[in-house]
Motif scaffolding. Structure first.
Motif, PDB file in Angstrom:
ATOM      1  N   ILE A 182       2.816   7.871 -10.103  1.00 34.59           N
ATOM      2  CA  ILE A 182       3.803   7.184  -9.271  1.00 34.59           C
ATOM      3  C   ILE A 182       3.231   6.984  -7.862  1.00 34.59           C
ATOM      4  N   GLY A 183       2.516   7.977  -7.361  1.00 34.20           N
ATOM      5  CA  GLY A 183       1.858   7.825  -6.069  1.00 34.20           C
ATOM      6  C   GLY A 183       0.841   6.696  -6.086  1.00 34.20           C
ATOM      7  N   LEU A 226       0.934   3.103  -3.997  1.00 29.47           N
ATOM      8  CA  LEU A 226      -0.160   2.609  -3.159  1.00 29.47           C
ATOM      9  C   LEU A 226      -0.643   1.239  -3.619  1.00 29.47           C
ATOM     10  N   VAL A 227      -0.738   1.044  -4.931  1.00 24.94           N
ATOM     11  CA  VAL A 227      -1.191  -0.240  -5.473  1.00 24.94           C
ATOM     12  C   VAL A 227      -0.231  -1.354  -5.083  1.00 24.94           C
ATOM     13  N   PHE A 278       1.137  -1.893  -2.358  1.00 20.41           N
ATOM     14  CA  PHE A 278       0.909  -2.403  -1.010  1.00 20.41           C
ATOM     15  C   PHE A 278      -0.373  -3.200  -0.847  1.00 20.41           C
ATOM     16  N   ILE A 279      -1.200  -3.245  -1.865  1.00 18.54           N
ATOM     17  CA  ILE A 279      -2.417  -4.055  -1.771  1.00 18.54           C
ATOM     18  C   ILE A 279      -2.070  -5.549  -1.694  1.00 18.54           C
ATOM     19  N   PRO A 280      -1.307  -6.092  -2.660  1.00 16.42           N
ATOM     20  CA  PRO A 280      -0.970  -7.522  -2.514  1.00 16.42           C
ATOM     21  C   PRO A 280      -0.069  -7.778  -1.307  1.00 16.42           C
ATOM     22  N   PHE A 281       0.823  -6.818  -1.002  1.00 12.75           N
ATOM     23  CA  PHE A 281       1.705  -6.960   0.159  1.00 12.75           C
ATOM     24  C   PHE A 281       0.883  -7.107   1.431  1.00 12.75           C
ATOM     25  N   LYS A 286       7.742   3.208   1.370  1.00 15.21           N
ATOM     26  CA  LYS A 286       7.922   1.761   1.526  1.00 15.21           C
ATOM     27  C   LYS A 286       8.415   1.402   2.931  1.00 15.21           C
ATOM     28  N   GLN A 287       9.442   2.051   3.401  1.00 19.15           N
ATOM     29  CA  GLN A 287      10.037   1.677   4.681  1.00 19.15           C
ATOM     30  C   GLN A 287       9.084   1.855   5.860  1.00 19.15           C
ATOM     31  N   PRO A 288       8.397   2.987   5.991  1.00 13.74           N
ATOM     32  CA  PRO A 288       7.461   3.101   7.120  1.00 13.74           C
ATOM     33  C   PRO A 288       6.316   2.087   7.066  1.00 13.74           C
TER      34      PRO A 288
END
Length: 167
Positions: free
Chosen positions: A24-25, A29-30, A32-35, A151-153
């Motif tokens: 899940i960790g 993390l994955v 946020f790569i495309p984000f 996600k929020q930070p």
């Protein structure tokens, strides 16, 4: 102001999620790569449009300030129609630039939707693990909370980055 607390919160949350369920960790993390990649493209396009808009304002603001402060002189030489024409042309350029900025914002809105969709996929997996009794109900809520705390930070950090870039 928000950067350091957001970064620390995200890092601690990532460590906790990795220690509880590494998959899940990793998924978080994955996500946020495309984000991050899409955000960087968006920032670059915005930067070009913002510079163009600032150039319009820089070039025309001084002229319009002088025109307003010398309105009697403009009226006496009957050049009001000329000044209004200049103002309309500048207003159209500013509106066109703002519309282009809005178009970019609309094109990249799917970035936030992608992150939300990915987050719901992670939540679904967490619930799946809970229903299969692989993890306890407490762990389900822990993972959901920390996933949100990651996600929020990171969104806040993205926002702070944008504000710094705009300044």
């Amino acid at each position: 102001m928000h950067f350091l607390p957001s970064l620390i919160t995200a890092l601690i949350s990532i460590i906790i999620v990795f220690r509880v369920r590494w998959e899940i960790g990793l998924a978080t993390l994955v996500m946020f790569i495309p984000f991050t990649i899409l955000r960087l493209f968006r920032f670059k396009v915005f930067e070009v449009l913002d510079k163009k808009g600032q150039k319009i304002w820089d070039n025309e603001y001084g002229h319009f300030y002088e025109a307003i402060s010398n309105i009697r002189l403009i009226k006496s030489f009957a050049s009001l129609s000329h000044e209004l024409k200049l103002f309309r042309r500048t207003a159209k350029r500013i509106i066109k630039n703002r519309d282009a900025t809005d178009d970019v914002e609309n094109k990249y809105i799917f970035t936030e939707l992608l992150v939300d969709l990915f987050t719901w996929g992670i939540y679904s997996y967490i619930f799946f693990l809970g229903f299969r009794h692989t993890i306890t109900i407490g762990t389900v809520f822990l993972l959901m909370q920390y996933t949100e705390m990651i996600k929020q930070p990171l969104w806040n950090i993205s926002w702070v980055f944008w504000e710094i870039k705009m300044a």
